[in-house]
Scaffold this motif. Structure first.
Motif, PDB file in Angstrom:
ATOM      1  N   MET A  26       5.449-166.828 -24.486  1.00 30.77           N
ATOM      2  CA  MET A  26       6.587-166.226 -24.146  1.00 30.77           C
ATOM      3  C   MET A  26       6.866-165.329 -22.964  1.00 30.77           C
ATOM      4  SD  MET A  26       8.715-164.496 -27.019  1.00 30.77           S
ATOM      5  CE  MET A  26       8.247-165.911 -28.027  1.00 30.77           C
ATOM      6  N   ALA A  27       7.911-165.365 -22.270  1.00 31.12           N
ATOM      7  CA  ALA A  27       7.836-164.720 -20.951  1.00 31.12           C
ATOM      8  C   ALA A  27       7.963-163.063 -20.994  1.00 31.12           C
ATOM      9  CB  ALA A  27       9.247-165.343 -20.285  1.00 31.12           C
ATOM     10  N   VAL A  28       7.216-162.621 -20.209  1.00 21.90           N
ATOM     11  CA  VAL A  28       7.117-161.108 -20.421  1.00 21.90           C
ATOM     12  C   VAL A  28       7.147-160.798 -18.801  1.00 21.90           C
ATOM     13  CG1 VAL A  28       5.978-158.965 -20.892  1.00 21.90           C
ATOM     14  CG2 VAL A  28       5.745-160.893 -22.470  1.00 21.90           C
ATOM     15  N   PRO A  29       8.418-160.664 -18.236  1.00 19.64           N
ATOM     16  CA  PRO A  29       8.726-160.204 -16.711  1.00 19.64           C
ATOM     17  C   PRO A  29       7.883-159.185 -16.352  1.00 19.64           C
ATOM     18  CG  PRO A  29      10.703-161.062 -17.572  1.00 19.64           C
ATOM     19  CD  PRO A  29       9.794-160.885 -18.773  1.00 19.64           C
ATOM     20  N   SER A  30       7.098-159.222 -15.319  1.00 20.29           N
ATOM     21  CA  SER A  30       6.272-157.856 -14.979  1.00 20.29           C
ATOM     22  C   SER A  30       7.157-156.784 -14.284  1.00 20.29           C
ATOM     23  CB  SER A  30       5.202-158.186 -13.870  1.00 20.29           C
ATOM     24  OG  SER A  30       5.644-158.915 -12.869  1.00 20.29           O
ATOM     25  N   GLU A  57       2.969-157.168 -24.348  1.00 24.52           N
ATOM     26  CA  GLU A  57       2.355-158.287 -24.357  1.00 24.52           C
ATOM     27  C   GLU A  57       1.520-158.065 -25.799  1.00 24.52           C
ATOM     28  OE1 GLU A  57       0.563-159.699 -20.939  1.00 24.52           O
ATOM     29  OE2 GLU A  57       2.318-160.983 -20.515  1.00 24.52           O
ATOM     30  N   LYS A  58       0.689-156.888 -25.904  1.00 24.59           N
ATOM     31  CA  LYS A  58      -0.249-156.592 -26.902  1.00 24.59           C
ATOM     32  C   LYS A  58       0.804-156.442 -28.253  1.00 24.59           C
ATOM     33  CE  LYS A  58      -3.875-154.423 -24.231  1.00 24.59           C
ATOM     34  NZ  LYS A  58      -4.443-153.171 -23.817  1.00 24.59           N
ATOM     35  N   LEU A  59       1.732-155.742 -27.908  1.00 20.86           N
ATOM     36  CA  LEU A  59       2.772-155.634 -29.103  1.00 20.86           C
ATOM     37  C   LEU A  59       3.194-157.174 -29.800  1.00 20.86           C
ATOM     38  CD1 LEU A  59       4.328-154.086 -31.025  1.00 20.86           C
ATOM     39  CD2 LEU A  59       6.515-154.303 -29.227  1.00 20.86           C
ATOM     40  N   LEU A  60       3.460-158.160 -28.908  1.00 16.61           N
ATOM     41  CA  LEU A  60       3.938-159.416 -29.130  1.00 16.61           C
ATOM     42  C   LEU A  60       2.794-160.184 -30.174  1.00 16.61           C
ATOM     43  CD1 LEU A  60       5.814-160.626 -26.123  1.00 16.61           C
ATOM     44  CD2 LEU A  60       6.751-160.091 -28.268  1.00 16.61           C
ATOM     45  N   GLU A  61       1.364-159.860 -29.441  1.00 16.77           N
ATOM     46  CA  GLU A  61       0.037-160.312 -30.076  1.00 16.77           C
ATOM     47  C   GLU A  61       0.011-159.540 -31.546  1.00 16.77           C
ATOM     48  OE1 GLU A  61      -3.144-159.919 -27.367  1.00 16.77           O
ATOM     49  OE2 GLU A  61      -2.067-160.981 -25.859  1.00 16.77           O
ATOM     50  N   SER A  62       0.126-158.379 -31.838  1.00 15.53           N
ATOM     51  CA  SER A  62      -0.105-158.035 -32.848  1.00 15.53           C
ATOM     52  C   SER A  62       1.036-158.452 -33.833  1.00 15.53           C
ATOM     53  CB  SER A  62      -0.064-156.370 -32.701  1.00 15.53           C
ATOM     54  OG  SER A  62       1.129-156.090 -32.567  1.00 15.53           O
ATOM     55  N   GLU A  63       2.188-158.737 -33.637  1.00 15.88           N
ATOM     56  CA  GLU A  63       3.268-159.174 -34.538  1.00 15.88           C
ATOM     57  C   GLU A  63       3.072-160.683 -34.777  1.00 15.88           C
ATOM     58  OE1 GLU A  63       7.072-157.943 -33.261  1.00 15.88           O
ATOM     59  OE2 GLU A  63       6.633-155.794 -33.067  1.00 15.88           O
ATOM     60  N   ALA A  64       2.405-161.066 -34.014  1.00 15.34           N
ATOM     61  CA  ALA A  64       2.157-162.588 -34.210  1.00 15.34           C
ATOM     62  C   ALA A  64       1.139-162.963 -35.727  1.00 15.34           C
ATOM     63  CB  ALA A  64       1.581-163.420 -32.817  1.00 15.34           C
ATOM     64  N   GLU A 107      13.782-154.600 -26.765  1.00 13.39           N
ATOM     65  CA  GLU A 107      14.532-154.419 -25.683  1.00 13.39           C
ATOM     66  C   GLU A 107      13.887-154.342 -24.409  1.00 13.39           C
ATOM     67  OE1 GLU A 107      16.467-152.972 -29.146  1.00 13.39           O
ATOM     68  OE2 GLU A 107      15.142-151.883 -28.423  1.00 13.39           O
ATOM     69  N   TRP A 108      14.615-154.674 -23.211  1.00 14.64           N
ATOM     70  CA  TRP A 108      13.991-154.127 -21.990  1.00 14.64           C
ATOM     71  C   TRP A 108      14.833-153.463 -21.149  1.00 14.64           C
ATOM     72  CZ3 TRP A 108      16.853-156.069 -17.817  1.00 14.64           C
ATOM     73  CH2 TRP A 108      17.885-157.059 -18.189  1.00 14.64           C
ATOM     74  N   GLY A 109      14.006-152.825 -20.219  1.00 17.26           N
ATOM     75  CA  GLY A 109      14.997-151.965 -19.094  1.00 17.26           C
ATOM     76  C   GLY A 109      14.325-152.345 -17.777  1.00 17.26           C
ATOM     77  N   LYS A 110      15.196-152.385 -16.769  1.00 14.10           N
ATOM     78  CA  LYS A 110      14.643-152.610 -15.151  1.00 14.10           C
ATOM     79  C   LYS A 110      15.415-151.471 -14.348  1.00 14.10           C
ATOM     80  CE  LYS A 110      14.614-155.669 -11.270  1.00 14.10           C
ATOM     81  NZ  LYS A 110      15.161-156.724 -10.672  1.00 14.10           N
ATOM     82  N   VAL A 111      14.540-150.576 -14.096  1.00 22.70           N
ATOM     83  CA  VAL A 111      15.086-149.344 -13.177  1.00 22.70           C
ATOM     84  C   VAL A 111      15.417-149.910 -11.557  1.00 22.70           C
ATOM     85  CG1 VAL A 111      14.288-147.044 -12.048  1.00 22.70           C
ATOM     86  CG2 VAL A 111      13.456-148.015 -14.400  1.00 22.70           C
ATOM     87  N   GLU A 112      16.797-149.570 -11.506  1.00 17.52           N
ATOM     88  CA  GLU A 112      17.302-149.803 -10.137  1.00 17.52           C
ATOM     89  C   GLU A 112      18.066-148.486  -9.680  1.00 17.52           C
ATOM     90  OE1 GLU A 112      20.352-152.743 -11.707  1.00 17.52           O
ATOM     91  OE2 GLU A 112      18.664-154.506 -11.447  1.00 17.52           O
ATOM     92  N   GLY A 113      17.189-147.680  -8.912  1.00 13.65           N
ATOM     93  CA  GLY A 113      17.511-146.404  -8.450  1.00 13.65           C
ATOM     94  C   GLY A 113      17.716-145.776  -9.889  1.00 13.65           C
ATOM     95  N   GLY A 150      18.589-154.844 -21.522  1.00 11.34           N
ATOM     96  CA  GLY A 150      19.107-156.359 -22.478  1.00 11.34           C
ATOM     97  C   GLY A 150      18.042-156.502 -23.629  1.00 11.34           C
ATOM     98  N   ILE A 151      18.004-157.599 -24.363  1.00 14.44           N
ATOM     99  CA  ILE A 151      16.858-157.833 -25.221  1.00 14.44           C
ATOM    100  C   ILE A 151      16.107-158.780 -24.733  1.00 14.44           C
ATOM    101  CG2 ILE A 151      18.495-157.135 -27.074  1.00 14.44           C
ATOM    102  CD1 ILE A 151      18.979-159.948 -27.745  1.00 14.44           C
ATOM    103  N   THR A 152      14.826-159.055 -25.236  1.00  7.08           N
ATOM    104  CA  THR A 152      13.734-159.684 -24.913  1.00  7.08           C
ATOM    105  C   THR A 152      13.854-161.211 -25.316  1.00  7.08           C
ATOM    106  OG1 THR A 152      12.322-159.187 -26.884  1.00  7.08           O
ATOM    107  CG2 THR A 152      12.281-157.628 -24.859  1.00  7.08           C
ATOM    108  N   GLU A 153      13.122-162.040 -24.620  1.00  4.71           N
ATOM    109  CA  GLU A 153      13.127-163.573 -25.220  1.00  4.71           C
ATOM    110  C   GLU A 153      12.697-163.484 -26.767  1.00  4.71           C
ATOM    111  OE1 GLU A 153      10.787-167.855 -24.090  1.00  4.71           O
ATOM    112  OE2 GLU A 153      10.605-165.949 -22.979  1.00  4.71           O
ATOM    113  N   PHE A 154      11.831-162.691 -27.243  1.00  7.50           N
ATOM    114  CA  PHE A 154      11.408-162.647 -28.675  1.00  7.50           C
ATOM    115  C   PHE A 154      12.455-162.268 -29.352  1.00  7.50           C
ATOM    116  CE2 PHE A 154       9.950-160.186 -32.088  1.00  7.50           C
ATOM    117  CZ  PHE A 154       8.718-161.087 -32.565  1.00  7.50           C
ATOM    118  N   ALA A 155      13.254-161.189 -29.192  1.00  5.56           N
ATOM    119  CA  ALA A 155      14.380-160.929 -29.981  1.00  5.56           C
ATOM    120  C   ALA A 155      15.495-162.167 -30.060  1.00  5.56           C
ATOM    121  CB  ALA A 155      15.084-159.602 -29.342  1.00  5.56           C
TER     122      ALA A 155
END
Length: 129
Positions: free
Chosen positions: A1-5, A121-128, A14-20, A26-31
């Protein structure tokens, strides 16, 4: 599953990308996969105030209605109208074309509470398990 760096994450997928001084959210691929077949998205209004950890949008699928929680407190600067009209953007590209809103950051220190890609990624592993 993608986890953009280049993104930061919440425990609610949910995800956030700081732009200034703004965070694109948005929500993640997992969601997206957990929700399955998306049927409707209800985005906030421009100028709405968000509070970190509180719902700011809603996504409906054939399975359920899910709240989307704000990764940061602030004021909604823009929303992705394209995703309202084309849920495939969210379903197929949640990290780019499927973004939901941009939020002007009220409290920059709240960014420290977001998960790094490695922590997510560790959170995803633990939920799997």
């Amino acid at each position: 599953m993608a986890v953009p760096s280049e993104l930061q994450y919440t425990k609610n997928h949910e995800w956030g990308k700081v732009e200034g001084g703004v965070v694109r959210t948005g929500i993640t691929e997992f969601a997206v996969k957990a929700l399955s077949d998306l049927v409707y998205v209800d985005l906030p209004e421009i100028a709405d105030l968000t509070e970190k950890g509180h719902p700011y949008a809603e996504i409906e699928s054939v399975k359920a209605v899910a709240d989307v929680y704000a990764p940061i407190s602030g004021e909604v600067e823009s929303i992705n109208e394209d995703v309202v009209d084309n849920l495939d953007l969210l379903a197929n590209d949640p990290f780019s074309g499927g973004w939901l809103a941009t939020i002007k950051i009220s409290y920059p220190e709240e960014l420290e509470g977001l998960l790094s890609p490695e922590e997510y990624e560790k959170l995803l592993e633990s939920e799997a398990h």
